[in-house]
Write a protein that holds these residues in place. Structure first.
Motif, short mmCIF file in Angstrom:
data_model
loop_
_atom_site.label_atom_id
_atom_site.label_comp_id
_atom_site.label_asym_id
_atom_site.label_seq_id
_atom_site.Cartn_x
_atom_site.Cartn_y
_atom_site.Cartn_z
N GLY A 35 41.68 45.75 31.38
CA GLY A 35 42.38 44.66 30.94
C GLY A 35 43.23 43.67 31.83
O GLY A 35 43.82 42.89 31.45
N ASP A 36 42.74 44.32 33.21
CA ASP A 36 43.41 43.45 34.37
C ASP A 36 42.44 42.10 34.60
O ASP A 36 41.38 42.26 35.24
CB ASP A 36 43.81 44.23 35.48
CG ASP A 36 44.01 43.34 36.77
OD1 ASP A 36 44.12 42.07 36.60
OD2 ASP A 36 44.15 43.99 37.93
N ARG A 37 42.91 41.10 34.01
CA ARG A 37 41.91 39.68 34.28
C ARG A 37 41.71 39.26 35.44
O ARG A 37 40.86 38.61 35.69
CB ARG A 37 42.44 38.86 32.98
CG ARG A 37 42.15 39.06 31.69
CD ARG A 37 43.03 38.25 30.55
NE ARG A 37 42.84 36.88 30.90
CZ ARG A 37 41.70 36.35 30.43
NH1 ARG A 37 40.74 37.00 29.78
NH2 ARG A 37 41.62 34.98 30.62
N SER A 38 42.38 39.67 36.62
CA SER A 38 42.21 39.15 37.92
C SER A 38 41.24 40.30 38.58
O SER A 38 40.77 39.93 39.49
CB SER A 38 43.68 39.15 38.53
OG SER A 38 44.05 40.56 38.82
N SER A 93 36.54 36.53 39.01
CA SER A 93 37.33 37.57 38.30
C SER A 93 37.10 37.54 36.81
O SER A 93 36.18 36.55 36.42
CB SER A 93 39.03 37.21 38.28
OG SER A 93 38.95 36.09 37.61
N ILE A 94 37.39 38.60 36.10
CA ILE A 94 37.29 38.61 34.58
C ILE A 94 37.63 37.26 34.13
O ILE A 94 36.72 36.52 33.15
CB ILE A 94 37.92 39.63 33.73
CG1 ILE A 94 37.28 41.14 34.37
CG2 ILE A 94 37.69 39.90 32.51
CD1 ILE A 94 38.06 42.30 33.89
N ALA A 95 38.73 36.84 34.38
CA ALA A 95 39.48 35.51 33.92
C ALA A 95 38.29 34.23 34.26
O ALA A 95 38.21 33.45 33.18
CB ALA A 95 40.55 35.26 34.33
N GLU A 155 35.18 34.51 32.04
CA GLU A 155 35.74 33.78 30.60
C GLU A 155 35.60 32.43 30.83
O GLU A 155 34.90 31.68 29.98
CB GLU A 155 36.79 34.28 30.20
CG GLU A 155 37.24 33.67 28.91
CD GLU A 155 38.58 34.28 28.37
OE1 GLU A 155 39.13 35.41 28.77
OE2 GLU A 155 38.80 33.79 27.04
N ALA A 166 36.58 38.55 24.63
CA ALA A 166 37.92 39.81 24.89
C ALA A 166 36.55 40.95 24.25
O ALA A 166 36.55 41.90 24.88
CB ALA A 166 38.88 39.74 24.13
#
Ligand SMILES: C[S@@+](CC[C@H](N)C(=O)[O-])C[C@H]1O[C@@H](n2cnc3c(N)ncnc32)[C@H](O)[C@@H]1O
Length: 414
Positions: free
Chosen positions: A315-318, A370-372, A375, A392
């Motif tokens: 859940g940590d998008r960084s 990163s995940i963000a 996306e 998500a």
């Protein structure tokens, strides 16, 4: 059984047998102690690998875990200080030669037993590797407590112990071979074991166990380690969790996670319902009972006080997703959208459905984004498809599967 017999065995038959010259051709990688696993299951995927890192490889043997860890840390540019400890001079000589072959500078070698650690005064460690050793100790719980006391409060440990069911047939064979000449010289005992192996009836438990191969692949040392060991025992998951607990530690993972999930083996909701109501480690114990083929258990563990903060959070998008074994583009190429992925382990074959977004997500993983940022990239490429809710859900499903398969981990930008 005396500690001397264990030491003598590993002086005569260092295990696993390794040729240092092979270091020029390949790096043996595995678990525990892969840097991506350490980062994910001990340091919550947040460790800055440019800062100093102290590790102990306890019972380092011929060096598989040591060499991998030292190489991974060197590749990451980490100022590492790694201490190797083993009671076998012969094993240490091989491990030392392998480290020399690679030109690695970070390792200090010590001769001795885990039980000697209190007087060796080596200080505290960020990480301790203890792979395939505790089950040979006279008192494994005392050994693990000694190791746990040498961890820094923020540190953790990677363990491997034998698993009971995958070793089915080993202990009756050890018992039989003791009857056939416990006090014979090792060479004669190995000859006896080979003779016995050739003549076993098909009904023999060991002959019926398809998952064991050390006696076929690792020469005389493999036969000795498996069938003539001076002292070894095997653990069930429940016993391993209890062992970890008595050392003041809490487990953060069993590797590979999918093998410890009943849903990897059963589909019937009537059976899975009650198992899903159990806690995580009880579910893992149930999976072991179902699978029947786990011959080792690999666990990461940290001091109990920080068990809830040790594992990386998807859940940590960084967080930066990282893949083991191959890059995301290659893995994505091998996946049909929404197709199934086949995984094999010790005679069991599982087929897992992948979600339709897995391919593009894996292809976007480059160890830096990163995940963000992944996306954002996908949304720029195809804004209609990659709504925030769709990303998500697809990222969660992809992470769940590939992390369970021990291929996808989270780290910090390095
Ligand atoms: C099966 S080998 C595993 C070596 C290595 N960790 C690996 O995974 O390849 C077990 C090693 O543990 C060492 N060992 C056994 N009892 C020990 C003890 N009490 N303290 C330190 N080392 C020990 C043996 O000498 C041997 O090298």
């Amino acid at each position: 059984m005396s500690d001397d017999r264990v030491r003598e065995q590993y002086e005569a038959y260092p295990y696993p047998p390794r040729d240092p010259r092979e270091e020029a051709k390949r790096l043996i990688e595995g678990s525990p102690s892969h840097r991506l696993e350490i980062d994910h299951y001990i340091f919550a995927g947040r460790r800055d690998w440019q800062t100093p890192f102290r590790a102990l490889v306890a019972g380092g043997g011929t060096g598989d875990g040591l060499v991998m860890l030292a190489q991974h840390l060197a590749d990451a540019g980490c100022p590492a200080e790694i201490h190797y400890l083993d009671l076998s001079h012969a094993s240490r000589a091989i491990a030392e030669a392998r480290i020399r072959e690679r030109g690695l500078q970070s390792v200090t070698f010590h001769h001795g037993a885990i039980e000697d650690l209190p007087r060796l005064e080596l200080g505290r460690f960020d990480y301790i590797d203890c792979c395939g050793v505790l089950h040979h100790l006279a008192d494994p719980a005392a050994g693990l407590r000694i190791l746990a006391e040498r961890l820094s409060p923020q540190g953790g440990i990677g363990l491997m112990v034998y698993g009971e069911f995958g070793r089915s047939g080993v202990y009756p064979m050890q018992e039989l071979l003791r009857m056939l000449g416990e006090n014979d010289p090792a060479e004669r005992r190995i000859e006896t074991a080979k003779r016995l192996l050739r003549q076993l009836p098909a009904t023999n438990l060991f002959a019926r166990n398809p998952v064991l191969g050390d006696h076929l692949r690792a020469g005389d040392a493999g036969i000795h380690d498996l069938l003539l060991h001076a002292r070894d025992r095997a653990y069930r998951v429940s016993e391993l969790i209890a062992l970890i607990d008595t050392a003041g530690l809490a487990p953060t993972a069993l590797i590979e996670p999918w093998r410890y999930d009943p849903a990897s083996y059963l589909a019937d909701p009537k059976l899975l319902g009650p198992l899903n109501a159990l806690d995580r480690w009880q579910r893992a114990a149930a999976a072991e009972l179902i699978a029947g083929n786990l011959k080792t258990h690999i666990a990461y563990a940290v001091p109990k006080a920080r068990a809830s903060q040790a594992v990386a959070d998807p859940g940590d998008r960084s967080a930066v997703p990282r893949l083991k074994d191959g890059n995301g583009i290659e893995i994505a190429r091998g996946l049909r959208p929404g197709g199934r992925l086949t995984v094999k382990a010790d005679g069991f074959e599982a087929r897992f459905p992948t979600s339709p977004g897995a391919g593009p997500i894996l292809a976007a993983i480059d160890e830096r984004r990163s995940i963000a940022e992944i996306e954002q990239l996908l949304a720029e490429q195809d804004p209609k498809r990659w709504s925030p809710a769709y990303f998500a859900a697809e990222f969660a499903a992809t992470y769940r599967l590939f992390n369970a398969l021990n291929r996808l981990f989270l780290g910090a930008r390095g």
